[in-house]
Enzyme design. Sequence first.
Site, mmCIF file in Angstrom:
data_model
loop_
_atom_site.group_PDB
_atom_site.id
_atom_site.type_symbol
_atom_site.label_atom_id
_atom_site.label_comp_id
_atom_site.label_asym_id
_atom_site.label_seq_id
_atom_site.Cartn_x
_atom_site.Cartn_y
_atom_site.Cartn_z
ATOM 1 N N LYS A 167 -40.909 -1.358 -26.319
ATOM 2 C CA LYS A 167 -40.089 -0.156 -26.248
ATOM 3 C C LYS A 167 -38.736 -0.578 -25.667
ATOM 4 C CE LYS A 167 -43.494 3.554 -25.899
ATOM 5 N NZ LYS A 167 -44.709 2.856 -26.291
ATOM 6 N N LYS A 181 -54.316 8.792 -30.609
ATOM 7 C CA LYS A 181 -54.520 8.590 -29.180
ATOM 8 C C LYS A 181 -56.006 8.725 -28.848
ATOM 9 C CE LYS A 181 -50.158 8.296 -27.741
ATOM 10 N NZ LYS A 181 -49.609 7.165 -26.955
#
Length: 364
Positions: free
Chosen positions: A277, A168
Amino acid sequence: MIERLELRPYALPLRRPWASAHGAIRLRRGLLVRVEAKGLIGYGDCAPLPEAGTEPLVAASAMLERWAHAFVGCDPEQLLTEIDPLDETAHAIGCTPPKERTPAAHYALACALADLLSQQRGICLRCWLNPAACARIAVNAALGPVAQVDAAQLADCIRRGLRVIKLKVGIAPLEDELAVLRALERAIEPGLADRLVLRLDANGAWGLAQAHRFIEATARLRLPIESLEEPLADPDPLRLAELQSQAPFALALDESLIARFAGCDPRALGVRRLVLKPAAIGGLRRTLALARHTQGSSLEVVITSLIDSAAGLWPTAQLAGALANPLAHGLGTGAWLARDLGTPPLIQDGWMALGDRPGSGFSA
């Protein structure tokens, strides 16, 4: 016919906070969906994450409670057709959305029904979706914020066969994160550096100038960058195309697909990759149809979970197996949970083995 539809609330603590530009997650709350018919049980996991494009848990719970009372006595195959239609023409982002905007609830029930129906046919869920499905899929390691990672952790992933490592970014100041990447480049052994690629995710942290700066700097790293997800806080196809023309690696869209680009043709978004997703899209078959169309348009597709329990990870992994592409999928998140609802799929040497058990593979 469906004899029972039960909902079981849960709260699963994480081993450490899952941090991103959206904030930190320390606990995953959700509902285990359990559908029973003829002595068989199908499972689904409803664990919404609004920052990833789903509804809040309260909205998902209300929808599932309504269904739990309404769908007993229904035919599971007909119900699945209503919840998650087999629509091979679903070519735009969110072009066939649920009647009410509760994609995580729809996905959970769709998974439970598909698990049940594939068990009834005696085949694994991925083969029920696609007879040419893969029995194992590549996965990436997910290590969290780049500022919290050191060369020893990267080396450990490589030795365990996890070649694609996701980090990240966009959490600390940009120049600080670039400094960390340069330090990792200096610290890792050259022989190991040749065996990894980094998958970076900014979660919409930057303006255009910051994104340009980050791409320019990372393009000069010896550590190879495989992709950069969600570089812009305010994405639009023209800006994304401008950045993609600069980047020597794939730019990818994830949470902004539903939030910003619902109804859009994925070929017109200016990037080389989509991260799908299924819990945000709202169905197994809906996601598979979109992924097939996207791949047919020469765009790359990666399937990822939402830091799901094993009940959610299994059907999502089976969907990735049905897609049968060679990219590493974002499904190596089970180890982040301090406890789970069951045993997640086994990961060995960077591959997730799905087995041939009928249904999704999950058992409570």
